[in-house]
Design a protein around this motif. Structure first.
Motif, PDB file in Angstrom:
ATOM      1  N   ASP A  60       0.826  -1.209   0.000  1.00 48.52           N
ATOM      2  CA  ASP A  60       0.000   0.000   0.000  1.00 48.52           C
ATOM      3  C   ASP A  60       0.858   1.256   0.000  1.00 48.52           C
ATOM      4  O   ASP A  60       0.586   2.222  -0.715  1.00 48.52           O
ATOM      5  CB  ASP A  60      -0.898   0.024   1.255  1.00 48.52           C
ATOM      6  N   ALA A  61       1.882   1.241   0.854  1.00 50.55           N
ATOM      7  CA  ALA A  61       2.736   2.423   0.952  1.00 50.55           C
ATOM      8  C   ALA A  61       3.428   2.676  -0.383  1.00 50.55           C
ATOM      9  O   ALA A  61       3.502   3.809  -0.864  1.00 50.55           O
ATOM     10  CB  ALA A  61       3.760   2.247   2.074  1.00 50.55           C
ATOM     11  N   GLN A  86      -8.087   9.824   0.099  1.00 50.41           N
ATOM     12  CA  GLN A  86      -7.970   8.711   1.047  1.00 50.41           C
ATOM     13  C   GLN A  86      -7.698   9.232   2.468  1.00 50.41           C
ATOM     14  O   GLN A  86      -8.253   8.740   3.441  1.00 50.41           O
ATOM     15  CB  GLN A  86      -6.866   7.783   0.525  1.00 50.41           C
ATOM     16  N   VAL A  87      -6.843  10.250   2.597  1.00 49.42           N
ATOM     17  CA  VAL A  87      -6.547  10.818   3.925  1.00 49.42           C
ATOM     18  C   VAL A  87      -7.805  11.398   4.534  1.00 49.42           C
ATOM     19  O   VAL A  87      -8.114  11.159   5.714  1.00 49.42           O
ATOM     20  CB  VAL A  87      -5.458  11.904   3.827  1.00 49.42           C
ATOM     21  N   SER A  92     -10.285   8.586   5.485  1.00 46.10           N
ATOM     22  CA  SER A  92      -9.903   7.645   6.547  1.00 46.10           C
ATOM     23  C   SER A  92     -10.146   8.229   7.937  1.00 46.10           C
ATOM     24  O   SER A  92     -10.402   7.498   8.889  1.00 46.10           O
ATOM     25  CB  SER A  92      -8.424   7.275   6.415  1.00 46.10           C
ATOM     26  N   ARG A 149      -7.986   9.179   9.879  1.00 46.95           N
ATOM     27  CA  ARG A 149      -6.911   8.777  10.789  1.00 46.95           C
ATOM     28  C   ARG A 149      -6.003   9.947  11.123  1.00 46.95           C
ATOM     29  O   ARG A 149      -5.809  10.852  10.324  1.00 46.95           O
ATOM     30  CB  ARG A 149      -6.097   7.662  10.138  1.00 46.95           C
ATOM     31  N   PRO A 201      -2.289  10.146  12.207  1.00 42.13           N
ATOM     32  CA  PRO A 201      -1.062   9.389  12.474  1.00 42.13           C
ATOM     33  C   PRO A 201      -0.224  10.058  13.568  1.00 42.13           C
ATOM     34  O   PRO A 201      -0.072  11.284  13.586  1.00 42.13           O
ATOM     35  CB  PRO A 201      -0.332   9.395  11.126  1.00 42.13           C
ATOM     36  N   ARG A 238       3.158  16.200  14.282  1.00 42.88           N
ATOM     37  CA  ARG A 238       3.121  15.048  13.370  1.00 42.88           C
ATOM     38  C   ARG A 238       4.241  15.124  12.335  1.00 42.88           C
ATOM     39  O   ARG A 238       4.647  14.124  11.778  1.00 42.88           O
ATOM     40  CB  ARG A 238       1.755  14.937  12.678  1.00 42.88           C
ATOM     41  N   ASP A 284       7.284   7.467   8.265  1.00 44.30           N
ATOM     42  CA  ASP A 284       5.933   6.899   8.323  1.00 44.30           C
ATOM     43  C   ASP A 284       5.154   7.317   7.069  1.00 44.30           C
ATOM     44  O   ASP A 284       4.911   8.503   6.848  1.00 44.30           O
ATOM     45  CB  ASP A 284       5.237   7.438   9.592  1.00 44.30           C
ATOM     46  N   GLU A 289       2.137   7.274   6.437  1.00 49.73           N
ATOM     47  CA  GLU A 289       0.900   8.008   6.722  1.00 49.73           C
ATOM     48  C   GLU A 289       1.147   9.522   6.838  1.00 49.73           C
ATOM     49  O   GLU A 289       0.259  10.316   6.551  1.00 49.73           O
ATOM     50  CB  GLU A 289       0.260   7.484   8.008  1.00 49.73           C
ATOM     51  N   ALA A 349       1.408  10.795   3.405  1.00 48.24           N
ATOM     52  CA  ALA A 349       0.059  10.938   2.848  1.00 48.24           C
ATOM     53  C   ALA A 349      -0.597  12.228   3.351  1.00 48.24           C
ATOM     54  O   ALA A 349      -1.179  13.006   2.580  1.00 48.24           O
ATOM     55  CB  ALA A 349      -0.794   9.728   3.218  1.00 48.24           C
ATOM     56  N   TRP A 350      -0.521  12.456   4.655  1.00 49.85           N
ATOM     57  CA  TRP A 350      -1.097  13.678   5.238  1.00 49.85           C
ATOM     58  C   TRP A 350      -0.490  14.925   4.562  1.00 49.85           C
ATOM     59  O   TRP A 350      -1.189  15.888   4.230  1.00 49.85           O
ATOM     60  CB  TRP A 350      -0.820  13.701   6.750  1.00 49.85           C
TER      61      TRP A 350
END
Ligand SMILES: [Co+2]
Ligand SMILES: [Co+2]
Ligand SMILES: [Co+2]
Ligand SMILES: [Co+2]
Ligand SMILES: [Co+2]
Ligand SMILES: [Co+2]
Ligand SMILES: [Co+2]
Ligand SMILES: [Co+2]
Lengths: 431, 431, 431, 431
Positions: A390-391, A405-406, A409, A411, A413, B145, B155, B157, B160-161
């Motif tokens: 995925d990454a 997607q961010v 989701s 989420r 992190p 973050r 990371d 994620e 992505a952020w």
């Protein structure tokens, strides 16, 4: 046999010696799969050890060497002493500039004749001595004709003189089976932008380096062409500022697969980097060639070219070199000069012996760190999130789909500890 | 109308005024073929002027602004004051990060909603105000973050952020007709090599920048993508070290025709360069985009981001910009913060007024120097030897033929004066 | 018992441990005639370890400590955790500022009440804990009221506030049997000379320090008053620049016999000195008090306050301390903060453990070097010429008679080798 | 009359000239109550202008002066050219070291004879020339005998040689009616602490300076004794680091009323200060003597000794000098060397002319700023709170009574704007 080193015996590995000895450097010890000598590949710098008179900007000569004279006899005596020292130290390599080994002639042709005569002397000595040539290079910065640059000179005649000099030095390096040829552009830079055409000078420098590469292939020289970065001094600004700068330059002229780098700790420091940074970056960019393992003083804003003394620092440098697979054509040159107050022959020997031991300790510690894998395991672990499919897919996608997607989701992190102090403590178990 | 700047009138050009006035900046004066406003293209930085509380590593907030609160009302009040200041100063541009203008939400989606709501406020104001957007950017360094990087984070994620945040900021910049989009990678670097994978992080950064370029084309954003180099701080090492470094990076990822640079004087200084060097080099490499005209203190080893004060230095910067043809999409942003003891609204206005006058003086002096051609004539003259057909032929020949010719000719080329002091004196006639 | 360090056991001396342990620091080992604990006298800094949120100029809080709140309950929880850490580490000392341990009140009186309440908490804990107070100090730089200085403020009311705060901190230090009281003047300096009256500010600072000395005697505090030099940051220029500067200042105000110095490696570096230089100079001037053994990064131009890692450097610092007779009231404080990415409780413990081991290695190496006397014998030998009666007589004579003798003698004295590399090699046998 | 400056006419004040002329320096203009010549008191440095061959650490001589030879004839020719240049420039002063003006002899006595012979040449020339001697000094750093220091040498015979040399130079300075005598201790410092006894060397230096003061009084020399601070280079550390350091040293040896300072911009920068800081501090401490108005390059970490070019910086320096009452025995020396590429006689003249104009502009701007009183009024205003009787009483009270009053008053003093940018803008109206 000269009497300069009168009474100084060849230096041996003797960990418990009280006198002059290698306490850590056993050339035959196996480290990281090779003899230590073959890992470290030490070289003595002819210029600092035999040609430098001890001057600085506020004072003249302090050393009084029997071979300090401007004639061929002195040049031969200097060669005798040099090879005696190579023997005393048992180092496998040396390095030189043309101007270190021969007196300047009254014409280009005479300088060339002087040079070739000493090269013949070297050649004869190297038949019996086990010392080989790590690299040759041309001094294109000391004579006043080079005051405004060599390849980057505003006068095409100086460019020509420089090109001709490089050719002769490459020929000599080839003849002596040198393993590399180095270019350090001490005056390839400027004192003031007001009189300088950056773009033009860069192109001139690009052309010269291309000609060097062409000539290498033409004569069948198998050694590696190396550029030595330095940010400044003597120039206010030097074009080969640091690893990253030379990388951009090499790409600009299509030379990134032909040329690698000779990195010096002191120059890294002057450019605002650690030595290990420059080595790691060169490695990441495929440019790691050879090193000059001489340090600068952190409180002095100029290139002090001191013998290395700090084992933890040296360890981090060799760690990056071993991670990169170790030296191939490169080695560990000491582009280091004695402090100008260190007048005696013993100082000259002892400085090299101490430096060799520092490097041996550093390399052995680095090899053990790498072998134990604590640092590398931690590093792999830190980036492990990127190993997922995925990454990797995300990395090859686009902003809009990632953003969708961010946002979807929901989420948030959370950052993870970088564990710097713990990693530093691990290093300290080895040094 | 807020009462923050209570009683401060729009600043006018009035050379002989005793109070707050432009003594040198007449936006309508024609300089080098354009209105001065169109040459200099001044921008106010939203973050320093409206969002920075006055803290430093040893102390907290000193400024007490009525809009310092973490909610949308405060964000709207801040926008009101900002546009009032743009009006008072009469500057044509501003710049902002997402985090400057909106409160952080409890989720990505909420932050985005907050952001878009303020963008709508800006859009409404810009219908009547004459202030336009020089550039937008994303703050990917303040929130915890991002402590280990944005694009270069271990990371995925966080990567992505960051990507999602950049997308939103690019959308907003496009919506407001911004003329550029800037990326400054304050945490794209490392604190310690011990936990860092240089090669991997560089590739991540290369991917992110490629996605930015792709997205620009996808949405039809006509502005210029700019990277802002800085060697360090907050990171120990930042990957976008200086012009030369970013050039190598852009070539590595095939982006050298898509991306230009936003150069800051303070960052040039931290990297060991003059500002004019970085501008001249960017120009030579085809990368000159825009500038942040804020200075560092030569005795402080960190980025002090002070308003410019030294006319001779500013002149040399604009001289290189004019030589390069002047700004196209770029301009003169003040990425400058008040000293934290400068508490009053008057300080905020006066600091900008003084800086604008300094730049106006610099640009006018530079234009006159260029027009008078004394420096350029001297420069052409210095390299004139290269204009001959023989010189050009040699440049395109090879080492062996050059060497043959040098040795045969017997000529000993003599160095010519570099005339540095005379050129410096010429500059001093203009500043 | 809080659960912050959940599961972390007290750290023991265990050279072969694989987990968290002292590998070199055995508090009971006898080194240079004392227990190692009594030689090194380690202290933990309350501010960095318990009060610092992890911010830097480009980002906010990264640490999320359960006691991060601005009330007395949180302050008590913080004290609990602190004393738990002192116990885990087994360090004999701690240090604190007023602002580290209590919430700011809405008035001077309330801040004082808050402060005294926590002092009472400390007092109670110290009845059972074996941790003592190395030094107390006042934070006169974080609150905005101190933005223009404390003793050197242009507003006498801020001077008064500062004096009153110092009094309270001295009272608390006395009450807790602190062994020293420290003054670091982070804002005693200037941002711009344009608004500064150097002479007046120096006199204000001289008066404040004199009052401190007077008050010490008045209350019968037997501890040592210490000034901590630093050249800059946060101020552009700080008056207590380095050892030599404070020495001149103390003499000016007749305080050179009342005040000694607390020296920090990072501040030495910022001032352009090695740490060993500052210690040796303080010792030569009779001013050596205590040390902050935290390093700066050589590539960062600001005070990074990192835990020490380099054993050879630390060794040279302790060598000067041992030569000066070792600590009396002073000790080894870690004015060091975790890197802001080091988020976990384990990082906090491990950083201290690693630093303590580095110091233990350094002190033991230094003690052995001093004991073996190789360096000192070489030093005595180098100056031996001065031991003669003639040399001493000349030193106390006059230019004319010396000149007459030099001219008459016709002697031409020859320089002797300074043997720097040989001495550096000797050091490397110990580290 | 030599033909070195063939065709270069004496330089005149001619604001609108196109060729070599003073555009700003009219020696007869009245500024701040004196003729401009009497305010600025320019001096040419013999060493850089006539004795320096153009070498640097990476290259040798670039200048080819007809007087470059090591004999008395050449020394006389050099003196001829020097006085011709003093005449062309119309400067009122020059400065020299013994080693600048005479060839080294084969013995102390012969060097002395050579020296005195040239002093006699100077004396004869000065009967007709209007050039006077600003200061004399001894070169105790170039010859290898001084490699480990002069007064601080480990060998008492070198101390003696140095003392004798100083005596001769003081005699010559006295004979030529010099207005000051300068001591710069280029090698009074160390390369490594490992071979150095700081306390002993400081005492030796204290004794030498005391002897100098005694000898001055003995021979009735009315000039001022000046020490020139510099932090490093050539030494790694130089004892006369900066103004504050020398102040502490002078107090230690009871010389603070006998000795003042010669301050150089380049040395201020190397020590981490602005030039105006060093001047203002020297003034506050009663130590301001004379200045060397030559700049360093901010990007070069060594002493570049360049002619001044930046008018705003020079203005701030002269502002502090005028505030201190202007020069008495001191003046404006150019301890500046041509860039080594500036080969021509015209470069030598033009560099001085440009520098003189820069200084004239700076001093005139400073005088006007002082006269207009805007900066000083703001400064007085900022500290006005201290003028009250209450404030002064508090300053002379004690911590306990101040604390009682602060706690009782319940007042919360608020910080006031430091107005830095506004003050910087005021300066910019003058430069
Ligand atoms: Co070097
Ligand atoms: Co090198
Ligand atoms: Co900046
Ligand atoms: Co910027
Ligand atoms: Co610190
Ligand atoms: Co500290
Ligand atoms: Co200088
Ligand atoms: Co000087």
């Amino acid at each position: 046999m000269t009497d300069f080193f009168n009474g100084i015996e060849p230096v041996r590995f003797a960990p418990d010696a009280t006198g002059l000895a290698y306490r850590h450097y056993d050339p035959d010890e196996t480290v990281a799969g090779k003899r230590l000598e073959d890992q470290l590949r030490f070289a003595v710098a002819y210029w600092h050890s035999f040609a430098w008179p001890g001057g600085d900007p506020f004072g003249g000569q302090t050393f009084q060497r029997p071979w300090f004279a401007d004639d061929m006899d002195a040049a031969r005596r200097k060669a005798d002493v040099a090879f005696e020292m190579f023997g005393i130290l048992g180092v496998p390599y040396f390095c030189f500039h043309d101007a270190d080994i021969r007196p300047e002639g009254s014409s280009f042709a005479e300088s060339k004749r002087n040079f070739e005569e000493i090269i013949a002397v070297f050649e004869a000595k190297m038949e019996t001595a086990r010392t080989r040539l790590l690299w040759g290079t041309a001094n294109l910065f000391s004579h006043r004709r080079f005051m405004s640059g060599a390849a980057t000179n505003p006068d095409p005649e100086i460019f020509a003189w420089s090109a001709a000099t490089i050719k002769n030095c490459m020929d000599a390096t080839h003849r002596l089976n040198g393993e590399n040829y180095v270019l350090w552009g001490g005056r390839e830079g400027y004192e003031t932008l007001l009189n300088t055409d950056l773009a033009r000078e860069m192109d001139q420098m690009g052309r010269m380096l291309s000609m060097v590469v062409d000539y290498k292939h033409k004569i069948g020289f198998k050694g590696q062409i190396l550029v030595e970065p330095k940010p400044q001094e003597p120039s206010k600004h030097q074009y080969d500022y640091d690893v990253a700068t030379v990388y951009g330059f090499l790409q600009r002229y299509g030379l990134e697969n032909e040329v690698k780098l000779n990195l010096e700790q002191g120059h890294a420091i002057l450019a605002g980097h650690t030595f290990e940074h420059e080595i790691a970056l060169a490695s990441a960019l495929g440019l790691l060639g050879s090193i000059d393992m001489n340090r600068n003083d952190y409180q002095s804003g100029w290139d002090t070219d001191q013998f290395p003394t700090n084992v933890p620092e040296v360890t981090l440098a060799y760690y990056e070199i071993l991670k990169a697979g170790g030296f191939t054509t490169g080695g560990t040159n000491f582009d280091a000069k004695l402090r100008r107050q260190s007048l005696s022959p013993e100082d000259l020997i002892a400085a090299h012996v101490g430096a060799i031991d520092v490097c041996a300790r550093g390399l052995k510690a680095a090899a053990k760190m790498l072998d134990d894998d604590l640092l590398e395991a931690a590093r792999r672990d830190r980036y492990a999130g990127w190993d997922s499919a995925d990454a990797q897919a995300m990395l090859n996608s686009d902003l809009a789909s990632i953003a969708a997607q961010v946002e979807a989701s929901g989420r948030d992190p959370q950052p993870q500890s970088g564990r710097q102090e713990i990693l530093e403590n691990i290093v300290n178990r080895y040094v």
